[in-house]
Scaffold this active site. Structure first.
Site, PDB file in Angstrom:
ATOM      1  N   ASP A   7       0.866  -1.189   0.000  1.00 10.88           N
ATOM      2  CA  ASP A   7       0.000   0.000   0.000  1.00 10.88           C
ATOM      3  C   ASP A   7       0.897   1.230   0.000  1.00 10.88           C
ATOM      4  OD1 ASP A   7      -2.420   1.480   0.100  1.00 10.88           O
ATOM      5  OD2 ASP A   7      -2.119   1.831   2.239  1.00 10.88           O
ATOM      6  N   SER A   8       0.303   2.360  -0.372  1.00  8.50           N
ATOM      7  CA  SER A   8       1.062   3.608  -0.364  1.00  8.50           C
ATOM      8  C   SER A   8       1.388   4.042   1.067  1.00  8.50           C
ATOM      9  CB  SER A   8       0.250   4.692  -1.063  1.00  8.50           C
ATOM     10  OG  SER A   8      -0.993   4.835  -0.407  1.00  8.50           O
ATOM     11  N   TYR A  39      -0.239   8.893  -2.653  1.00  6.64           N
ATOM     12  CA  TYR A  39      -0.158   8.611  -4.079  1.00  6.64           C
ATOM     13  C   TYR A  39      -1.304   9.299  -4.829  1.00  6.64           C
ATOM     14  CZ  TYR A  39       3.291   4.756  -3.690  1.00  6.64           C
ATOM     15  OH  TYR A  39       4.410   3.984  -3.500  1.00  6.64           O
ATOM     16  N   GLY A  40      -2.420   9.441  -4.151  1.00  5.94           N
ATOM     17  CA  GLY A  40      -3.627   9.963  -4.796  1.00  5.94           C
ATOM     18  C   GLY A  40      -3.454  11.345  -5.392  1.00  5.94           C
ATOM     19  N   CYS A  70      -3.437  -1.040  -2.650  1.00  7.85           N
ATOM     20  CA  CYS A  70      -3.702   0.387  -2.853  1.00  7.85           C
ATOM     21  C   CYS A  70      -4.535   0.552  -4.130  1.00  7.85           C
ATOM     22  CB  CYS A  70      -2.366   1.114  -2.987  1.00  7.85           C
ATOM     23  SG  CYS A  70      -2.517   2.856  -3.343  1.00  7.85           S
ATOM     24  N   ASN A  71      -5.703   1.159  -3.991  1.00  7.17           N
ATOM     25  CA  ASN A  71      -6.572   1.354  -5.158  1.00  7.17           C
ATOM     26  C   ASN A  71      -5.923   2.270  -6.188  1.00  7.17           C
ATOM     27  OD1 ASN A  71      -9.722   0.472  -4.461  1.00  7.17           O
ATOM     28  ND2 ASN A  71      -8.432   0.803  -2.689  1.00  7.17           N
ATOM     29  N   THR A  72      -5.207   3.276  -5.693  1.00  9.94           N
ATOM     30  CA  THR A  72      -4.579   4.247  -6.594  1.00  9.94           C
ATOM     31  C   THR A  72      -3.495   3.543  -7.414  1.00  9.94           C
ATOM     32  OG1 THR A  72      -4.966   5.893  -4.883  1.00  9.94           O
ATOM     33  CG2 THR A  72      -3.462   6.505  -6.641  1.00  9.94           C
ATOM     34  N   CYS A 182     -10.787   3.091  -1.642  1.00 12.03           N
ATOM     35  CA  CYS A 182      -9.440   3.434  -1.176  1.00 12.03           C
ATOM     36  C   CYS A 182      -9.164   2.586   0.063  1.00 12.03           C
ATOM     37  CB  CYS A 182      -9.374   4.918  -0.833  1.00 12.03           C
ATOM     38  SG  CYS A 182      -7.836   5.416  -0.051  1.00 12.03           S
ATOM     39  N   HIS A 184      -7.665   3.075   2.635  1.00 14.22           N
ATOM     40  CA  HIS A 184      -7.780   3.736   3.935  1.00 14.22           C
ATOM     41  C   HIS A 184      -9.235   3.862   4.422  1.00 14.22           C
ATOM     42  CE1 HIS A 184      -3.737   4.865   2.812  1.00 14.22           C
ATOM     43  NE2 HIS A 184      -3.537   5.400   4.005  1.00 14.22           N
TER      44      HIS A 184
HETATM   45  N1  DGL Z   1      -4.015   3.664  -0.289  1.00 17.96           N
HETATM   46  C1  DGL Z   1      -4.391   4.514  -1.387  1.00 17.96           C
HETATM   47  C2  DGL Z   1      -5.594   3.948  -2.103  1.00 17.96           C
HETATM   48  O1  DGL Z   1      -6.086   2.902  -1.797  1.00 17.96           O
HETATM   49  C3  DGL Z   1      -4.672   5.919  -1.019  1.00 17.96           C
HETATM   50  C4  DGL Z   1      -3.629   6.675  -0.269  1.00 17.96           C
HETATM   51  C5  DGL Z   1      -2.797   7.622  -1.062  1.00 17.96           C
HETATM   52  O2  DGL Z   1      -3.309   8.608  -1.610  1.00 17.96           O
HETATM   53  O3  DGL Z   1      -1.609   7.338  -1.102  1.00 17.96           O
HETATM   54  O4  DGL Z   1      -6.082   4.535  -3.023  1.00 17.96           O
END
Ligand code: DGL
Length: 262
Positions: A7-8, A39-40, A70-72, A182, A184
């Site tokens: 994950d980020s 990352y977003g 991480c979705n991003t 996301c 989080h």
């Molecule tokens: N964990 C990232 C996600 O699932 C979001 C956090 C970020 O912006 O780094 O999209």
């Protein structure tokens, strides 16, 4: 060989916790890129390059199966990694993301009018819209970037959660389902459930454990290569007092270390 989770930042710990609760016997290696979060807000080029580095690191840690939690990173980098990087550099390694299992969960549960909240980069990619429409072209989909949530969670500012979630929940009164797109956001799922009592809130920590278990059942050739020593390793690219406190909140009792520099 281990299961790697990337994950980020620290949000992916809740997904890892779900994996461990469902399948505690495997060896897991978590890596959160807390140094480069969020990352977003980054460009696609930056997200791809950070994600590639993370995947290489997890491969070097003996991971056979890597989940980009991480979705991003899934939105921007997964396709490249699966189609270009892995076949050329690590053909024995399997890399999976979190978007497809999430859209399947939404559609198979009968979603019709569906909201998606996610980081600006995920929304910009329209990956949720694209994948949802592949499963059901008649869906009505509304995507909203919700950039205040990740900093709030990573900075442990849950006193702001009510106000921020109220603002972000408003457009979804008429949806039947809302994807928290996301890693989080499971941390604020209860706020959305309270604010939108008639909307089915789809939280990845509640579905990813079963999805991974199902995947491993369908792929015994991968499952059979995974070590079963109940060994869990958690690393981040940068740790400080605050991130250590957040990690404890997300995964009580966790021992988390900073990755040794190269
Ligand atoms: N964990 C990232 C996600 O699932 C979001 C956090 C970020 O912006 O780094 O999209």
């Amino acid at each position: 060989m281990k299961i790697g989770v990337f994950d980020s930042g620290l949000g992916g710990l809740v997904i890892t916790k779900a994996f461990i609760q469902t399948m505690p016997e495997f060896d897991y290696c978590y890596y959160g890129d807390t140094k480069n979060l969020p990352y977003g807000e980054k460009t696609s080029g930056q997200i791809l390059s950070y994600t590639l580095e993370a995947v290489k690191y997890l491969i070097a840690q003996d991971c056979k199966l890597i989940i980009i939690a991480c979705n991003t990173a899934t939105s921007i980098a997964l396709r490249y990694i699966q189609q270009r990087f892995i076949p050329a550099y690590a053909p024995d390694i399997k890399v999976l993301g979190v978007v497809i299992p999430t859209v399947e969960e939404a559609v198979f549960n009968g979603a019709g009018t569906i909201g998606v909240i996610a980081t600006p980069a995920t929304v910009r990619s329209h990956i949720y819209q694209t994948e949802l429409l592949k499963l059901n072209p008649n869906l009505k989909i509304f995507e909203l970037a919700t950039p205040k949530l990740v900093p709030m969670i990573e900075n442990n500012q849950f006193d702001l959660a009510d106000e921020i979630c109220q603002e972000y929940a408003k457009p979804f009164w008429h949806a039947d389902s809302l994807i928290l797109g996301c890693t989080h956001y499971p941390l604020v799922k209860n706020y959305f459930r309270r604010l939108l009592p008639n909307v089915k809130i789809i939280a990845q920590d509640e579905l990813m454990g079963a999805k991974l278990q199902d995947y491993l059942t369908r792929h015994p050739e991968i499952a059979s290569q995974l070590a079963c020593n109940y060994n869990y390793q958690f690393e981040v690219s940068l740790i400080n007092e605050q991130s250590a406190a957040v990690a404890q909140r997300l995964f009580p009792g966790i021992v988390i270390k900073e990755k040794a520099s190269d």
